[in-house]
Design a protein around this motif. Structure first.
Motif, PDB file in Angstrom:
ATOM      1  N   GLU A   1       0.866  -1.175   0.000  1.00 27.83           N
ATOM      2  CA  GLU A   1       0.000   0.000   0.000  1.00 27.83           C
ATOM      3  C   GLU A   1       0.907   1.231   0.000  1.00 27.83           C
ATOM      4  O   GLU A   1       1.588   1.525   0.974  1.00 27.83           O
ATOM      5  N   SER A   2       0.931   1.921  -1.122  1.00 29.01           N
ATOM      6  CA  SER A   2       1.770   3.114  -1.244  1.00 29.01           C
ATOM      7  C   SER A   2       1.253   3.948  -2.403  1.00 29.01           C
ATOM      8  O   SER A   2       0.311   3.560  -3.089  1.00 29.01           O
TER       9      SER A   2
ATOM     10  N   THR B   1      11.088   9.277  -2.176  1.00 25.04           N
ATOM     11  CA  THR B   1      12.481   8.854  -2.108  1.00 25.04           C
ATOM     12  C   THR B   1      13.199   9.123  -3.431  1.00 25.04           C
ATOM     13  O   THR B   1      14.220   9.802  -3.464  1.00 25.04           O
ATOM     14  N   ILE B   2      12.649   8.590  -4.525  1.00 24.83           N
ATOM     15  CA  ILE B   2      13.264   8.715  -5.847  1.00 24.83           C
ATOM     16  C   ILE B   2      12.206   9.195  -6.843  1.00 24.83           C
ATOM     17  O   ILE B   2      11.068   8.727  -6.814  1.00 24.83           O
TER      18      ILE B   2
ATOM     19  N   TYR C   1       7.961   8.910 -13.013  1.00 21.20           N
ATOM     20  CA  TYR C   1       7.521   7.850 -12.108  1.00 21.20           C
ATOM     21  C   TYR C   1       7.946   8.275 -10.715  1.00 21.20           C
ATOM     22  O   TYR C   1       9.146   8.395 -10.421  1.00 21.20           O
ATOM     23  N   PHE C   2       6.966   8.572  -9.858  1.00 24.90           N
ATOM     24  CA  PHE C   2       7.236   9.027  -8.504  1.00 24.90           C
ATOM     25  C   PHE C   2       7.266   7.835  -7.551  1.00 24.90           C
ATOM     26  O   PHE C   2       6.312   7.050  -7.488  1.00 24.90           O
ATOM     27  N   CYS C   3       8.360   7.714  -6.812  1.00 24.51           N
ATOM     28  CA  CYS C   3       8.588   6.557  -5.944  1.00 24.51           C
ATOM     29  C   CYS C   3       8.570   6.988  -4.480  1.00 24.51           C
ATOM     30  O   CYS C   3       9.208   7.976  -4.104  1.00 24.51           O
ATOM     31  N   MET C   4       7.840   6.249  -3.693  1.00 31.51           N
ATOM     32  CA  MET C   4       7.766   6.482  -2.255  1.00 31.51           C
ATOM     33  C   MET C   4       7.851   5.138  -1.547  1.00 31.51           C
ATOM     34  O   MET C   4       7.580   4.099  -2.142  1.00 31.51           O
ATOM     35  N   THR C   5       8.211   5.175  -0.279  1.00 33.23           N
ATOM     36  CA  THR C   5       8.233   3.930   0.478  1.00 33.23           C
ATOM     37  C   THR C   5       6.808   3.445   0.707  1.00 33.23           C
ATOM     38  O   THR C   5       5.828   4.164   0.445  1.00 33.23           O
TER      39      THR C   5
ATOM     40  N   MET D   1       5.331   7.470   6.041  1.00 39.85           N
ATOM     41  CA  MET D   1       5.308   7.921   4.653  1.00 39.85           C
ATOM     42  C   MET D   1       3.907   8.381   4.269  1.00 39.85           C
ATOM     43  O   MET D   1       3.741   9.381   3.579  1.00 39.85           O
ATOM     44  N   ARG D   2       2.893   7.655   4.703  1.00 38.77           N
ATOM     45  CA  ARG D   2       1.498   7.998   4.392  1.00 38.77           C
ATOM     46  C   ARG D   2       1.170   9.416   4.857  1.00 38.77           C
ATOM     47  O   ARG D   2       0.604  10.222   4.106  1.00 38.77           O
ATOM     48  N   ASP D   3       1.539   9.735   6.106  1.00 37.99           N
ATOM     49  CA  ASP D   3       1.200  11.043   6.664  1.00 37.99           C
ATOM     50  C   ASP D   3       2.007  12.156   6.005  1.00 37.99           C
ATOM     51  O   ASP D   3       1.497  13.262   5.771  1.00 37.99           O
TER      52      ASP D   3
END
Length: 374
Positions: free
Chosen positions: A191-192, A225-226, A297-301, A334-336
Motif C-alpha cells: 500500500e503506497s 524517495t526517488i 515515475y514518482f517513488c515512495m516507500t 510515509m502515508r502522513d
C-alpha cells in the motif's frame, strides 16, 4: 475491464532540441548494470522490453489526457488533492499558486492502474501504462535502490547507466546495509502512492511571463524517495548546484534523470542523500511557443514506513546523523508525510525567508516542510 481495442494514437511532435549555449550541469555517468541482479530484468515480460524500446510511443500516450480529452470530461476526473492528499487524476491549470502563471496540467495514474476510473480514451491504453509503471519500478527503481548501498547520490540514467548528482565524482559513502534494505521498503504490491505522471506545460503570455519572472515551477524538493524523469527536448529544467548557481539539465535521447527526494534524505539521516532541488523556467528563445510534455515515475516507500534515519547503518554511526525531527518516534509515516505535503503544495501561503536568494518557506502545522526557490 479495459477494452481490448486499442485506438489509433496521434503522434505528439515535441520541439526540436535547443541550439542555444546554456550553462548545463556537469553530470558524470556510471554504469547502472553493475548494480543489477538477474531477477530484476528477467522477470519482466517481452512486451515491457518492446514498449521501452520506443519512448516516442510512450510520449504519444502521455499526450492523450491533454489533447484528446475535452475540458468537460477532464473536470470529471480532477483529483480532490486538497481533501485526500493524493494526486490521482487531473491537476488542471491555475490550481497551483504561481503568481497567476500556472499553465501546467498533469494526469496521475497509480501503479495499480485500475485503482480508479479514467477518461474513456485512456482505458484501452491502461495495460501499456501498467507495463511501463512496472518497468520503471523493477528495472530502474530497484537497481537504483541497490546501488544506494554503494553510492548515495543521484543524477542521470542513460539506458543501463546512472550518473551522480555531484558534478565531478561519486560520493563514496554507502549505507553499508543489506542491499535489499531499501527494496523491502518499496514493494510493488504494498500500500503506497507510487505512480506515473504525465505532465504538460503550455506556453504562457508575455504578461504572465513578466508577472512570474519567467518561473514556470519554483525550485523545490520532491516528497518521496526517488523521482524518475524521462528526458524530453524542451530545455526548462534546472537544478541548484552546490555553488549556489542554477544549471540547466541537458536533454539526452532515451535518457532518464533521477532525483533524490525528502523521504530519502530522512532515511539516510541527511548525510548521504541530499535532496535534489529542481525548478522549471521559461525555455530558451528557440523553443518558446512549444508545449513541454513530461513523463515521470514518482517513488515512495510503503505507507507504513516511518521516515526516521536508518540508525543501524555503520556509515551513519561513523559520520553522524542529521535529524529533521528531534526524536525518531516523531518522524512521520510515509502515508502522513505525503498526504500533508501533497494536499498543501501550491495551496499554502509562502513566507519569505531569504530575500536575497528569493527563498520562500512552506509551513505545515508550524513546521517548515519545504523551501521554494525563485
Amino acid at each position: 475491464m479495459p477494452s481490448l481495442t486499442v485506438p489509433a494514437i496521434p503522434h505528439y511532435q515535441p520541439a526540436p532540441p535547443t541550439n542555444e549555449a546554456l550553462d548545463y550541469a556537469d553530470l558524470a555517468i556510471i554504469d547502472l548494470s553493475k548494480a543489477s541482479t538477474t531477477e530484476g530484468c528477467a522477470q519482466l515480460a517481452s512486451q515491457v522490453r518492446e514498449a521501452m524500446s520506443n519512448m516516442e510511443h510512450m510520449f504519444d500516450i502521455a499526450d492523450i489526457p491533454f489533447s484528446q480529452v475535452s475540458d468537460e470530461e477532464k473536470e470529471k476526473y480532477v483529483a480532490p488533492t486538497k481533501q485526500t492528499g493524493s494526486y490521482q487524476g487531473y491537476k488542471l491549470r491555475q490550481y497551483w499558486h504561481i503568481d497567476s502563471g500556472d499553465q501546467v496540467e498533469n494526469y496521475n495514474i497509480h501503479r495499480d492502474v485500475n485503482r480508479r476510473a479514467h477518461p474513456e480514451i485512456l482505458r484501452p491504453l491502461l495495460p501499456e501504462i501498467s507495463l511501463f509503471a512496472r518497468h520503471s519500478h523493477e528495472n530502474i527503481l530497484y537497481p537504483i535502490l541497490r546501488y544506494l548501498g554503494i553510492c548515495a547520490q543521484v543524477g542521470r540514467v542513460d539506458a543501463k547507466r546512472i550518473s551522480s548528482y555531484h558534478p565531478r565524482r561519486l560520493m563514496a559513502l554507502g549505507l553499508e546495509l543489506p542491499e535489499d534494505t531499501l527494496l523491502n521498503m518499496h514493494r510493488w504490491d504494498s500500500e503506497s502512492e507510487q505512480y506515473v505522471r504525465f505532465m504538460k506545460y503550455f506556453p504562457r503570455s508575455a504578461d504572465n511571463e513578466e508577472k512570474t519572472g519567467q518561473i514556470w515551477l519554483k525550485g523545490h524538493t520532491d516528497i518521496g524517495t526517488i523521482t524518475i524523469l524521462y528526458s524530453q527536448p524542451v530545455a526548462a529544467l534546472q537544478i541548484l548546484a552546490r555553488d549556489g548557481t542554477w544549471k540547466w539539465i541537458k536533454h539526452i535521447e532515451n535518457a532518464i534523470v533521477v532525483n533524490a527526494g525528502d523521504a530519502l534524505e530522512f532515511l539516510s539521516g541527511g548525510s548521504t542523500a541530499p535532496p535534489f532541488i529542481g525548478g522549471v523556467i521559461q525555455p530558451p528563445k528557440d523553443q518558446r511557443g512549444f508545449t513541454r510534455l513530461g513523463i515521470f515515475y514518482f517513488c515512495m516507500t510503503d505507507d507504513d514506513i516511518r521516515l526516521a534515519p536508518l540508525t543501524s547503518s555503520p556509515v551513519l554511526q561513523r559520520i553522524g546523523i542529521k535529524r529533521r525531527f528531534v526524536r525518531d518516534e516523531e518522524a512521520p509515516l510515509m502515508r502522513d508525510w505525503r498526504k500533508a505535503r501533497t494536499s498543501a503544495y501550491g495551496q499554502t501561503t509562502l513566507l519569505k525567508s531569504d530575500k536575497e536568494r528569493g527563498v520562500e518557506e512552506e509551513i505545515i502545522s508550524g513546521v517548515v516542510v519545504i523551501r521554494h526557490y525563485n
